[in-house]
Design an enzyme around this catalytic site. Structure first.
Site, PDB file in Angstrom:
ATOM      1  N   TYR A   1      18.758  59.859  37.749  1.00 13.12           N
ATOM      2  CA  TYR A   1      19.895  59.068  38.201  1.00 13.12           C
ATOM      3  C   TYR A   1      21.060  59.247  37.227  1.00 13.12           C
ATOM      4  O   TYR A   1      20.855  59.407  36.013  1.00 13.12           O
ATOM      5  CB  TYR A   1      19.479  57.587  38.317  1.00 13.12           C
ATOM      6  CG  TYR A   1      20.562  56.662  38.797  1.00 13.12           C
ATOM      7  CD1 TYR A   1      21.285  56.960  39.937  1.00 13.12           C
ATOM      8  CD2 TYR A   1      20.864  55.489  38.104  1.00 13.12           C
ATOM      9  CE1 TYR A   1      22.285  56.115  40.376  1.00 13.12           C
ATOM     10  CE2 TYR A   1      21.866  54.635  38.534  1.00 13.12           C
ATOM     11  CZ  TYR A   1      22.575  54.958  39.676  1.00 13.12           C
ATOM     12  OH  TYR A   1      23.569  54.123  40.109  1.00 13.12           O
TER      13      TYR A   1
ATOM     14  N   TYR B   1      22.148  48.979  35.186  1.00 10.60           N
ATOM     15  CA  TYR B   1      20.971  49.849  35.118  1.00 10.60           C
ATOM     16  C   TYR B   1      20.467  49.800  33.682  1.00 10.60           C
ATOM     17  O   TYR B   1      20.619  50.733  32.908  1.00 10.60           O
ATOM     18  CB  TYR B   1      21.364  51.267  35.527  1.00 10.60           C
ATOM     19  CG  TYR B   1      20.190  52.147  35.932  1.00 10.60           C
ATOM     20  CD1 TYR B   1      19.518  51.921  37.122  1.00 10.60           C
ATOM     21  CD2 TYR B   1      19.766  53.190  35.123  1.00 10.60           C
ATOM     22  CE1 TYR B   1      18.459  52.727  37.505  1.00 10.60           C
ATOM     23  CE2 TYR B   1      18.710  54.005  35.492  1.00 10.60           C
ATOM     24  CZ  TYR B   1      18.063  53.763  36.688  1.00 10.60           C
ATOM     25  OH  TYR B   1      17.007  54.566  37.061  1.00 10.60           O
TER      26      TYR B   1
HETATM   27  N1  LIG Z   1      17.151  54.260  44.913  1.00 12.06           N
HETATM   28  C1  LIG Z   1      18.104  54.816  44.214  1.00 12.06           C
HETATM   29  O1  LIG Z   1      19.256  54.483  44.342  1.00 12.06           O
HETATM   30  C2  LIG Z   1      17.753  55.927  43.233  1.00 12.06           C
HETATM   31  C3  LIG Z   1      18.787  56.725  42.704  1.00 12.06           C
HETATM   32  C4  LIG Z   1      18.455  57.756  41.838  1.00 12.06           C
HETATM   33  C5  LIG Z   1      17.117  57.979  41.484  1.00 12.06           C
HETATM   34  N2  LIG Z   1      16.149  57.164  42.004  1.00 12.06           N
HETATM   35  C6  LIG Z   1      14.755  57.425  41.590  1.00 12.06           C
HETATM   36  O2  LIG Z   1      13.972  57.722  42.718  1.00 12.06           O
HETATM   37  C7  LIG Z   1      12.609  57.468  42.378  1.00 12.06           C
HETATM   38  C8  LIG Z   1      11.965  56.679  43.511  1.00 12.06           C
HETATM   39  O3  LIG Z   1      12.518  55.390  43.534  1.00 12.06           O
HETATM   40  P1  LIG Z   1      13.068  54.674  44.848  1.00 12.06           P
HETATM   41  O4  LIG Z   1      14.434  54.146  44.524  1.00 12.06           O
HETATM   42  O5  LIG Z   1      12.879  55.524  46.029  1.00 12.06           O
HETATM   43  O6  LIG Z   1      12.181  53.353  44.906  1.00 12.06           O
HETATM   44  P2  LIG Z   1      10.714  53.034  45.453  1.00 12.06           P
HETATM   45  O7  LIG Z   1      10.510  51.592  45.189  1.00 12.06           O
HETATM   46  O8  LIG Z   1      10.533  53.522  46.847  1.00 12.06           O
HETATM   47  O9  LIG Z   1       9.801  53.956  44.517  1.00 12.06           O
HETATM   48  C9  LIG Z   1       9.387  53.623  43.225  1.00 12.06           C
HETATM   49  C10 LIG Z   1       7.879  53.641  43.256  1.00 12.06           C
HETATM   50  O10 LIG Z   1       7.375  53.574  41.919  1.00 12.06           O
HETATM   51  C11 LIG Z   1       6.164  52.872  41.997  1.00 12.06           C
HETATM   52  N3  LIG Z   1       5.748  52.463  40.660  1.00 12.06           N
HETATM   53  C12 LIG Z   1       6.290  51.516  39.851  1.00 12.06           C
HETATM   54  N4  LIG Z   1       5.583  51.438  38.701  1.00 12.06           N
HETATM   55  C13 LIG Z   1       4.589  52.365  38.799  1.00 12.06           C
HETATM   56  C14 LIG Z   1       3.528  52.752  37.957  1.00 12.06           C
HETATM   57  N5  LIG Z   1       3.341  52.168  36.755  1.00 12.06           N
HETATM   58  N6  LIG Z   1       2.675  53.716  38.374  1.00 12.06           N
HETATM   59  C15 LIG Z   1       2.835  54.305  39.589  1.00 12.06           C
HETATM   60  N7  LIG Z   1       3.825  53.979  40.430  1.00 12.06           N
HETATM   61  C16 LIG Z   1       4.690  53.015  40.037  1.00 12.06           C
HETATM   62  C17 LIG Z   1       6.478  51.719  42.938  1.00 12.06           C
HETATM   63  O11 LIG Z   1       5.299  51.130  43.466  1.00 12.06           O
HETATM   64  C18 LIG Z   1       7.287  52.445  44.003  1.00 12.06           C
HETATM   65  O12 LIG Z   1       6.435  52.909  45.046  1.00 12.06           O
HETATM   66  C19 LIG Z   1      12.607  56.759  41.044  1.00 12.06           C
HETATM   67  O13 LIG Z   1      12.373  57.691  40.014  1.00 12.06           O
HETATM   68  C20 LIG Z   1      14.034  56.257  40.954  1.00 12.06           C
HETATM   69  O14 LIG Z   1      14.456  56.034  39.630  1.00 12.06           O
HETATM   70  C21 LIG Z   1      16.421  56.166  42.878  1.00 12.06           C
END
Ligand SMILES: NC(=O)c1ccc[n+]([C@@H]2O[C@H](COP(=O)([O-])OP(=O)(O)OC[C@H]3O[C@@H](n4cnc5c(N)ncnc54)[C@H](O)[C@@H]3O)[C@@H](O)[C@H]2O)c1
Length: 355
Positions: free
Chosen positions: A180, A190
């Protein structure tokens, strides 16, 4: 079907617990391209995820464009905070959501995959997980523990996954994680060391690409994703504003605006701001016309009068245009035209997840 053909390939997507996040969308795209998909899900979220699937609650999202449904070959329990089961504290291992899940560590996942699919079952590893227990706290107020947990779960987990899963990958395979923008720019909100974790993830990606490329013949990349109202992002309190561009002469705006007002009344207490922007041409009677229009339609929200700057900034070419912005000002949802009932449902779902 994507233009790439992944028939005969298998992907592991770590970090899916519903149909709202990046992991699910990536799994679906991989399946559309013909790959088999296995999933790693965090034990505290696993029950809910299994129930969502069993009760058909995400059937709509599971439908593939090429026909059929997104099926997971396996859903493994995975807590990416632990490399081996022995690393997990007793009170967590024996707690309700963990105690019947077997070995949910990263090593446990690698062992289970080898048992279920053989020695070299993997082509693609997707790391789509992150967790920062203090993400809502500014970095300046973050504890050492919160910071180290954010880095451990969100960045080191990739290192650990590659240590244990790269040996299971076939040559030419690929690992990808999601980073991100906050790794390189200051993004208020954040916090909790998550920006540091993403910076570490990006740096590690370069080193791991060098090392795992040579050792296993695989590629390692990270993608800086845009904002998405996933469950994780929603925990950050990530939607800031709803912006609605309209004009008094615009008939579809008349249909949409009462719906917008209802949403505003409902979601404002939960932290959503509404910027209702009138885009009528400049004229001496403009303000009076706007007031009359609002009164006629029973609309009570405050209105900003655009001199063309706001519509130009958002490239608004048709009315009404409604959008949700995150706290960095990026658009995370947009709709052009009258806000129909089904669009209102979609908008509500996004708001409910995000606020
Ligand atoms: N949503 C956004 O705006 C955004 C932007 C840039 C990057 N991201 C990144 O995308 C990735 C996915 O996130 P998302 O936003 O789709 O949310 P999401 O909630 O769908 O996915 C995050 C997942 O991580 C899991 N998780 C949390 N702790 C954990 C652990 N200890 N072990 C295993 N799993 C664990 C959660 O259960 C969840 O399923 C992350 O790396 C996030 O930082 C998201």
């Amino acid at each position: 079907m994507l233009a790439i053909d992944l028939t005969g390939k298998r992907a592991l997507v770590a970090g899916i617990a519903d149909d709202a996040g990046y992991g699910f969308a990536i799994a679906k795209a991989l399946a559309e391209a013909g790959a088999g998909v296995v999933v790693g899900t965090w034990p505290p979220a696993l029950n809910i995820f299994e129930t969502l699937i069993r009760r058909g609650k995400i059937d709509e999202s599971r439908k593939l464009a090429r026909g059929g449904m997104l099926e997971f070959e396996k859903i493994y329990p995975l807590d990416a905070a632990y490399d081996t089961l022995a690393d997990c504290p007793e009170e967590i291992r024996t707690s309700k959501r963990y105690n019947e899940r077997g070995d949910f560590s990263i090593q446990g996942l690698a062992d289970a995959m080898r048992r279920d699919f053989g020695d070299k079952p993997l082509d693609i590893v997707v790391h789509s997980l992150a967790n920062g227990p203090e993400v809502k706290k500014p970095l300046l107020e973050t504890s050492r523990n919160g910071y180290l947990t954010a880095i451990g779960v969100s960045a080191y987990s990739l290192v650990s996954m590659l240590q244990r899963l790269a040996p299971l990958m076939r040559p030419g395979g690929s690992a990808v994680s999601l980073t991100y923008l906050a790794s390189e720019r200051a993004v208020p909100g954040y916090g909790g060391g998550m920006s540091s974790a993403k910076a570490a993830l990006e740096s590690d990606t370069r080193t791991l690409a060098f090392e795992a490329g040579r050792k296993y013949g695989i590629r390692v990349n990270t993608i800086s994703a845009g904002p998405l109202a996933s469950r994780a992002a929603s925990a950050i309190g990530f939607i800031e504003e709803m912006v609605d561009f309209w004009a008094t002469w615009c008939a579809p705006c008349r249909i949409s605006m009462p719906r917008g007002q209802k949403l505003w009344a409902e979601y404002e207490p939960r932290g959503m701001e509404l910027y209702s922007v009138d885009t009528d041409d400049a004229s001496p009677g403009r303000e009076a016309e706007i007031r009359a229009f609002l009164q006629e339609n029973g609309l009570r929200f405050p209105v900003a009068i655009d001199d063309g700057t706001a519509s130009a900034a958002f490239s608004v070419s048709r009315l009404p245009t409604m959008m949700l912005l995150d706290r960095t000002g990026q658009i995370i949802w947009i709709h052009v035209g009258a806000l129909t009932q089904s669009e209102e449902h979609a908008l509500r779902a996004t708001l409910d997840r995000a606020l």
